[in-house]
Write a protein that holds these residues in place. Sequence first.
Motif, short mmCIF file in Angstrom:
data_model
loop_
_atom_site.label_atom_id
_atom_site.label_comp_id
_atom_site.label_asym_id
_atom_site.label_seq_id
_atom_site.Cartn_x
_atom_site.Cartn_y
_atom_site.Cartn_z
N VAL A 267 0.84 -1.20 0.00
CA VAL A 267 0.00 0.00 0.00
C VAL A 267 0.87 1.25 0.00
O VAL A 267 0.57 2.24 -0.69
N ILE A 268 1.97 1.24 0.75
CA ILE A 268 2.89 2.38 0.74
C ILE A 268 3.47 2.58 -0.67
O ILE A 268 3.57 3.71 -1.16
N GLY A 269 3.84 1.48 -1.32
CA GLY A 269 4.38 1.59 -2.67
C GLY A 269 3.37 2.17 -3.65
O GLY A 269 3.71 3.05 -4.46
N ILE A 270 2.13 1.70 -3.58
CA ILE A 270 1.10 2.21 -4.49
C ILE A 270 0.79 3.67 -4.20
O ILE A 270 0.66 4.51 -5.12
N ALA A 271 0.67 4.03 -2.91
CA ALA A 271 0.39 5.42 -2.56
C ALA A 271 1.54 6.34 -2.99
O ALA A 271 1.30 7.45 -3.48
N GLY A 272 2.78 5.88 -2.82
CA GLY A 272 3.91 6.68 -3.28
C GLY A 272 3.93 6.84 -4.79
O GLY A 272 4.26 7.91 -5.30
N PHE A 273 3.58 5.77 -5.50
CA PHE A 273 3.52 5.84 -6.97
C PHE A 273 2.47 6.84 -7.43
O PHE A 273 2.72 7.65 -8.33
N VAL A 274 1.28 6.80 -6.83
CA VAL A 274 0.22 7.73 -7.21
C VAL A 274 0.61 9.16 -6.87
O VAL A 274 0.37 10.09 -7.66
N SER A 275 1.25 9.36 -5.72
CA SER A 275 1.70 10.70 -5.33
C SER A 275 2.72 11.25 -6.33
O SER A 275 2.64 12.41 -6.75
N ASP A 276 3.67 10.41 -6.71
CA ASP A 276 4.67 10.85 -7.68
C ASP A 276 4.03 11.15 -9.03
O ASP A 276 4.42 12.11 -9.70
N TRP A 277 3.05 10.35 -9.42
CA TRP A 277 2.36 10.59 -10.69
C TRP A 277 1.64 11.93 -10.68
O TRP A 277 1.65 12.67 -11.68
N ILE A 278 1.01 12.28 -9.54
CA ILE A 278 0.30 13.55 -9.45
C ILE A 278 1.27 14.72 -9.59
O ILE A 278 1.03 15.67 -10.35
N VAL A 279 2.39 14.67 -8.86
CA VAL A 279 3.38 15.74 -8.95
C VAL A 279 3.95 15.82 -10.36
O VAL A 279 4.18 16.92 -10.90
N MET A 280 4.20 14.68 -10.98
CA MET A 280 4.75 14.67 -12.33
C MET A 280 3.77 15.27 -13.33
O MET A 280 4.17 16.03 -14.22
N ARG A 281 2.48 14.98 -13.19
CA ARG A 281 1.49 15.56 -14.10
C ARG A 281 1.39 17.07 -13.91
O ARG A 281 1.28 17.82 -14.88
N ILE A 282 1.43 17.53 -12.67
CA ILE A 282 1.39 18.98 -12.42
C ILE A 282 2.63 19.63 -13.02
O ILE A 282 2.55 20.71 -13.64
N GLY A 283 3.79 18.99 -12.83
CA GLY A 283 5.02 19.54 -13.40
C GLY A 283 4.97 19.60 -14.92
O GLY A 283 5.43 20.59 -15.51
N ARG A 284 4.44 18.58 -15.56
CA ARG A 284 4.33 18.60 -17.03
C ARG A 284 3.39 19.70 -17.50
O ARG A 284 3.63 20.32 -18.55
N ARG A 285 2.33 19.95 -16.74
CA ARG A 285 1.40 21.00 -17.14
C ARG A 285 2.04 22.38 -17.01
O ARG A 285 1.90 23.24 -17.89
N LEU A 286 2.75 22.60 -15.91
CA LEU A 286 3.37 23.91 -15.68
C LEU A 286 4.65 24.12 -16.49
O LEU A 286 5.04 25.26 -16.73
N LEU A 287 5.29 23.02 -16.87
CA LEU A 287 6.57 23.10 -17.57
C LEU A 287 6.45 22.58 -18.99
O LEU A 287 7.36 21.95 -19.52
N SER A 288 5.31 22.84 -19.62
CA SER A 288 5.13 22.38 -21.00
C SER A 288 6.10 23.04 -21.95
O SER A 288 6.37 22.53 -23.04
N TRP A 289 6.66 24.19 -21.56
CA TRP A 289 7.62 24.90 -22.39
C TRP A 289 9.02 24.29 -22.31
O TRP A 289 9.88 24.57 -23.14
N SER A 290 9.26 23.45 -21.29
CA SER A 290 10.60 22.90 -21.09
C SER A 290 10.76 21.61 -21.88
O SER A 290 9.92 20.72 -21.80
N PRO A 291 11.83 21.43 -22.67
CA PRO A 291 12.02 20.20 -23.43
C PRO A 291 12.12 18.95 -22.57
O PRO A 291 11.71 17.88 -22.97
N SER A 292 12.68 19.08 -21.36
CA SER A 292 12.86 17.92 -20.50
C SER A 292 11.59 17.53 -19.77
O SER A 292 11.54 16.46 -19.16
N HIS A 293 10.54 18.35 -19.80
CA HIS A 293 9.30 18.05 -19.12
C HIS A 293 8.10 18.09 -20.07
O HIS A 293 6.97 18.26 -19.64
N GLY A 294 8.35 17.95 -21.36
CA GLY A 294 7.26 18.01 -22.31
C GLY A 294 6.45 16.75 -22.38
O GLY A 294 6.77 15.74 -21.82
#
Length: 294
Positions: A267-294
């Motif tokens: 459960v800790i592994g799944i919760a950590g995976f979902v948390s990381d996915w949420i942060v990564m999606r927010i980062g991709r949305r805010l950093l759509s201009w960056s080649p490394s986060h497109g």
Amino acid sequence: MSAAIEGAALSAALPSAMPAQSQSPTPAAAPLHGLLGHLRGPALALVVPLATLALWHFATANRPYSLVPPPAEVWLALRDMAFGGINDDAFSTTLWTHLWASLSRVYGGFALAAAAALPLGLMIGRVPLVRALLDPVLQILRPIPVTAWLPLAMILFGLGPRSAFFLVFLGAFYPILVNTVFGVRSVEPRLFEAASMLGCTGPAQFLRVVLPAALPSIFTGLRLGLGFAWVVIVVGEMTGVQTGLGAVIMEARQLSRTEIVICGMGVIGIAGFVSDWIVMRIGRRLLSWSPSHG
């Protein structure tokens, strides 16, 4: 005669041209190719987990005295923790209570760490005086493992959730701080010169130059910090708390309930995976201009 030669040449060229036409997908098959392309990534991601489950099953099935339970037993224990009706013991229907307790500590400690590390990292990376004052002390404290802070946290904050909250804060603080400082120090000096020529000087450069240029490194630090927060939660919940996934793991270890321990880890592994996915999606949305986060 020339017409016969042209006809023979055309007939010889047709067989070689036809396979090239047959290789191109038809319009009706294009959606199928697109679907297969989308399914290829998830299918490859399932290869290693399924292979691990198969090896785990064959290594532990039909061994009643094995210390490691088979996957089917762990699955039943997880269902009982979530919904009850199987074992009806002290762990039944307690999963959501423990998960919510751990989520509140992880996200609370992570939010506090981000609120402290982000402005501090911006100042250390940009202001030489602040860097000279704080950077040596932080570099001395950073290598101290979180487990070493456990006795001191229990003395300062007592037994209970506050100690766990403090340890999660420590686990998330330094990755965010280090990556923020790195991002600020990596800003091109030409950007500051260009901003000064356009009239952006002084503290305004933090918002208009430093922060946008350092955002990729900042989001990397946020991902690392949140990941470390989930790593530390088990240690944090060893401080006498009654609820939380770490508390469940420690209690199940004392009772030799290995299947409950594995459930808590999963459960800790799944919760950590979902948390990381949420942060990564927010980062991709805010950093759509960056080649490394497109």
